[in-house]
Design an enzyme around this catalytic site. Structure first.
Site, short mmCIF file in Angstrom:
data_model
loop_
_atom_site.label_atom_id
_atom_site.label_comp_id
_atom_site.label_asym_id
_atom_site.label_seq_id
_atom_site.Cartn_x
_atom_site.Cartn_y
_atom_site.Cartn_z
N HIS A 59 3.57 -2.38 3.19
CA HIS A 59 3.91 -0.92 2.76
C HIS A 59 5.11 -0.49 1.99
CE1 HIS A 59 0.67 -0.82 5.77
NE2 HIS A 59 -0.03 0.09 5.16
N HIS A 85 -6.21 3.14 -4.12
CA HIS A 85 -6.08 3.55 -2.65
C HIS A 85 -6.34 4.80 -2.23
CE1 HIS A 85 -4.74 2.04 1.40
NE2 HIS A 85 -3.87 2.71 1.49
N ASP A 118 0.81 -1.19 -0.09
CA ASP A 118 0.20 -0.13 0.02
C ASP A 118 0.82 1.31 0.04
OD1 ASP A 118 -2.02 -1.64 0.33
OD2 ASP A 118 -2.65 -0.94 2.01
N ASP A 119 0.39 2.19 -0.48
CA ASP A 119 0.80 3.88 -0.44
C ASP A 119 1.83 4.13 -1.52
OD1 ASP A 119 -0.96 3.70 1.61
OD2 ASP A 119 0.54 3.85 3.41
N HIS A 145 -4.94 9.38 0.14
CA HIS A 145 -4.99 8.84 1.35
C HIS A 145 -5.93 9.10 2.33
CE1 HIS A 145 -3.39 5.86 4.49
NE2 HIS A 145 -3.19 5.31 3.15
ZN LIG Z 1 -2.63 3.34 2.89
#
Ligand SMILES: [Zn+2]
Length: 209
Positions: free
Chosen positions: A174, A86, A35-36, A90
């Protein structure tokens, strides 16, 4: 002492039965997710490690990062991984109105072509989720690594993911600056664990079980 539930509590899953928490438990396959990103250095590190071990993953990208790092986003896809939305910035679903939340998801759609979605922080309201589900499959997780958390050591993080991994697990890491001090140690060791234990890795899609 804080508790870190690596596996989501059953009650949460009951509350959100339409979300995807785990894939086919009869297949010795693990679904790695990051993620991210995409962010230089961190995402590159992950891509290199995945290549080294012949693994595939799904990257839940932040729209604003994709806009800034187009080449890296293209590299993820070119190397056979999947991508997911995503949100653009955020955004926390529990702290934003539905219209604002949906707008942020839509903005991310301009740069991320995917029918997979993961809510930032895992936080999303039921009404927001119902709207998103019209277009997306919402992917949660079976194993949360806590690679982002200051109070979790790399050893603990590795131990968490190793002990909780089972066939069909969706595992969250992440590709971010915050997680990197842990990720750089944990990811290679975890990929080695998967290899030694005959787990293959798969990419998520709208249809697969
Ligand atoms: Zn995230």
């Amino acid at each position: 002492m804080m508790l870190f539930p690596v596996r989501p509590p059953g009650i949460v899953k009951l509350f959100y039965p339409r979300f995807t928490w785990r894939m086919n438990p009869c297949e010795r396959k693990v679904y790695l997710t990051f993620d991210d990103g995409p962010v230089p250095v961190y995402t590159e590190f992950v891509l290199n490690k995945l290549k080294e071990f012949g693994c595939k993953a799904t990257f839940f990208c932040i729209g604003s990062n994709v806009v800034q790092h187009q080449e890296l986003y293209k590299r993820i896809i070119a190397e056979g991984h999947a991508v997911g939305n995503h949100t653009y910035s955020h955004i926390n679903g529990w702290r934003s109105r539905r219209s604002k939340y949906l707008q942020d998801v839509k903005r991310a759609e301009e740069s991320i072509a995917s029918d997979l979605f993961r809510p930032p922080y895992g936080k999303i309201g039921l009404r927001q989720a119902n709207d998103i589900l019209k277009k997306y499959r919402i992917i949660m997780w079976d194993v949360l690594s806590y690679d982002f958390h200051e109070q979790v050591s790399p050893e603990k993080c590795l131990n968490n993911v190793i002990t909780c991994t089972r066939p069909g697990s969706i595992v969250v890491f992440h590709d971010s600056e915050k997680a990197f001090p842990k990720l750089r140690e944990v990811l290679p060791a975890y990929l080695e664990f998967l290899q030694k234990n005959n787990y293959s890795t798969g990419v998520l899609s709208f249809e697969n079980e």
